[in-house]
Scaffold this active site. Structure first.
Site, PDB file in Angstrom:
ATOM      1  N   GLU A  85       0.825  -1.225   0.000  1.00 42.76           N
ATOM      2  CA  GLU A  85       0.000   0.000   0.000  1.00 42.76           C
ATOM      3  C   GLU A  85       0.858   1.274   0.000  1.00 42.76           C
ATOM      4  O   GLU A  85       1.701   1.459   0.880  1.00 42.76           O
ATOM      5  CB  GLU A  85      -0.928   0.001   1.224  1.00 42.76           C
ATOM      6  CG  GLU A  85      -1.891   1.174   1.223  1.00 42.76           C
ATOM      7  CD  GLU A  85      -2.881   1.136   2.390  1.00 42.76           C
ATOM      8  OE1 GLU A  85      -3.202   0.041   2.883  1.00 42.76           O
ATOM      9  OE2 GLU A  85      -3.328   2.219   2.792  1.00 42.76           O
ATOM     10  N   LYS A 280      -7.499  -0.834  11.354  1.00 46.16           N
ATOM     11  CA  LYS A 280      -6.878  -1.223  10.078  1.00 46.16           C
ATOM     12  C   LYS A 280      -5.610  -0.392   9.869  1.00 46.16           C
ATOM     13  O   LYS A 280      -4.595  -0.888   9.380  1.00 46.16           O
ATOM     14  CB  LYS A 280      -7.885  -1.021   8.941  1.00 46.16           C
ATOM     15  CG  LYS A 280      -7.448  -1.594   7.613  1.00 46.16           C
ATOM     16  CD  LYS A 280      -6.616  -0.641   6.779  1.00 46.16           C
ATOM     17  CE  LYS A 280      -6.233  -1.247   5.439  1.00 46.16           C
ATOM     18  NZ  LYS A 280      -5.265  -0.436   4.709  1.00 46.16           N
ATOM     19  N   ASP A 296       3.585 -14.973  11.179  1.00 47.04           N
ATOM     20  CA  ASP A 296       2.293 -15.336  10.600  1.00 47.04           C
ATOM     21  C   ASP A 296       1.306 -14.180  10.817  1.00 47.04           C
ATOM     22  O   ASP A 296       0.749 -14.024  11.910  1.00 47.04           O
ATOM     23  CB  ASP A 296       1.828 -16.624  11.302  1.00 47.04           C
ATOM     24  CG  ASP A 296       0.484 -17.113  10.806  1.00 47.04           C
ATOM     25  OD1 ASP A 296      -0.242 -16.345  10.152  1.00 47.04           O
ATOM     26  OD2 ASP A 296       0.159 -18.273  11.103  1.00 47.04           O
ATOM     27  N   HIS A 393      -1.829  10.446   0.397  1.00 46.14           N
ATOM     28  CA  HIS A 393      -2.184   9.225  -0.318  1.00 46.14           C
ATOM     29  C   HIS A 393      -2.047   9.411  -1.824  1.00 46.14           C
ATOM     30  O   HIS A 393      -1.468   8.605  -2.521  1.00 46.14           O
ATOM     31  CB  HIS A 393      -3.650   8.914  -0.005  1.00 46.14           C
ATOM     32  CG  HIS A 393      -3.878   7.514   0.412  1.00 46.14           C
ATOM     33  ND1 HIS A 393      -3.559   7.068   1.674  1.00 46.14           N
ATOM     34  CD2 HIS A 393      -4.379   6.461  -0.254  1.00 46.14           C
ATOM     35  CE1 HIS A 393      -3.873   5.806   1.764  1.00 46.14           C
ATOM     36  NE2 HIS A 393      -4.357   5.403   0.596  1.00 46.14           N
TER      37      HIS A 393
END
Ligand code: MEV
Length: 438
Positions: A85, A280, A296, A393
């Site tokens: 991202e 998130k 993991d 962004h």
């Protein structure tokens, strides 16, 4: 076309590629060429990666970036991050720099307990089962000695085994609920091996227990598996500074900023829709380091989100307050991580990440990963409560659009120049490129 196939796993790698290319692609030669383009020219290295999983056809690249200037408990760290991202690494680096001049990150491991369970069905008298368990508990330890010997040498092992009555949730359902210390390994194999031995011991000892009726002797083990919910494998991380010290570009009024920031965190504490997105953002930092260090990330994700719901309502992982003129921002999260075993000793880039982090212990890695999560969350909230998230962004996204349109070096210079002073939207960038090409 029949897309089903028998015996696929037995085909060679080339045969698998032939099959997939011919079965699903309009241009099989082109698909095959693309698949092979991503093979490593070092055959040994390629074979190593092929063997991590089954049916490997090629490699799937994700960038490995680094975020420098993380001051953690007084020591500078450069953090490796594997993530696709745009803007996550830039945001982490920005947060790191911001806090490096304001005391840095303080991180502390609170505890390191892991959990595993044997889920079983027992039809009979509960007090007789309790009696059986009290009498057999030592045998559970002794029959796993071969498995626990090495772990004990490293200071770990089985901490405790409890019998848990779960019959209120489901008829005849009981558990052996076991706690472990696995030191620098994540411990999944160790825990699961112990649990499978417990399961055997449980069934054998029940058959031999004279006080059980014939039905009570027939304990049915449903499954034996570690739990990825580790609420007692916790790390705490915090940043704090006087409110006035928050002043910076885009933070002209630090006390207003601090109050808005605390309010934004509060919204995530009380409102699940916002909490999920807020968390998130935390996971953007956490997953990237977890992946780069060969751990993991699915286990970490599952455990952390469960922890975020521990009150019965999904809520923010991080918290913030202003007290006596001091702004503080912190979180406590469960992280069952390993720095030995598993991929950590196999994947060359994982080894590289570990060396970059100065070969951390599992506890140190817990601190580093939690710091990356809090830094990411800080960066997101800082943008959201000041300029908005899109500015940073879209700056990063500009690269993606230029790549998508295969912009030439000359075009890139002109595009970057133009969008320094003009706001970036996908359609305006595309329009600009099209105009350039007219
Ligand atoms: C985007 O990947 C993450 C954010 O949505 C997190 C947040 O909203 O706090 C920016």
């Amino acid at each position: 076309m029949n897309n089903a196939i028998a015996g696929f796993s037995k085909l060679s790698k080339d045969e698998k590629i032939d099959w997939i290319a011919n079965e699903y692609f309009a241009d099989p030669a082109e698909a095959t060429a693309l698949i092979k383009k991503y093979w490593n020219s070092d055959q040994k290295l390629q074979q190593l990666h092929d063997e991590f999983i089954e049916n490997t056809i090629t490699n799937f690249y994700i960038p490995l970036g680094i975020a420098p200037n993380f001051l953690i408990n007084g020591k500078y760290k450069t953090i490796p991050m594997a993530i696709e991202e745009s803007s996550v690494v830039a945001a982490a680096a920005k947060s790191a720099k911001f806090w490096s001049t304001r005391g840095g990150f303080k991180a502390t491991v609170l505890n390191t307990e892991k959990i595993g369970q044997v889920h079983f069905i027992y039809k009979g008298d509960v007090s007789r089962l309790e009696h059986f368990f009290a009498q057999t508990k030592a045998t559970f330890f002794s029959t796993t000695e071969a498995i626990t010997k090495n772990m004990q040498k490293r200071g770990g092992g089985i901490l405790d085994i409890e019998l848990r009555d779960k019959t209120e949730l489901m008829a005849n359902y009981f558990q052996l609920h076991v706690t472990f210390e696995t030191k620098d390994s994540m411990g999944a194999n160790f825990i699961n091996s112990c649990l499978e031995q417990f399961s055997k011991t449980l069934k054998e000892e029940a058959l031999a227990f004279e006080l059980f009726s014939d039905e009570e002797k027939q304990i049915e083990v449903v499954m034996s598996i570690l739990s990825n919910y580790v609420p007692n494998c916790l790390v705490r991380v915090e940043v704090s500074c006087p409110v006035e010290a928050l002043a910076e570009k885009h933070i002209e009024y630090p006390s207003e900023f601090a109050e808005k920031f605390v309010r934004a965190v509060r919204i995530a504490e009380v409102e699940p829709y916002r909490a999920v997105t807020h968390n998130k953002g935390v996971m953007n930092g956490i997953d990237a380091v977890v992946l780069a260090t060969g751990n993991d990330f699915r286990a970490i994700e599952a455990g952390i989100h469960a922890y975020a719901s521990k009150s019965g309502q999904y809520s923010s992982l991080s918290h913030a307050k202003i007290e006596n003129g001091i702004f503080s921002f912190w979180m406590e999260i469960p992280l069952a991580l390993g720095t030995v075993g598993g991929l950590t000793s196999l994947h060359p880039l994982v080894k590289l990440s570990m060396e970059m982090l100065e070969k951390p212990s599992a506890k140190e890695l817990m601190e580093i990963v939690a710091v990356a999560g809090l830094a990411q969350n800080f960066a997101a909230l800082r943008s959201l409560t000041t300029t908005g998230i899109q500015e940073g962004h879209m700056k990063m996204h500009l690269n993606n659009i230029m790549n998508q349109y295969q912009a030439t070096t000359e075009e890139r210079v002109l595009i970057k120049q133009f969008f320094k002073t003009n706001s970036i939207a996908h359609s305006t960038v595309v329009g600009f490129i099209e105009d350039l090409r007219k």
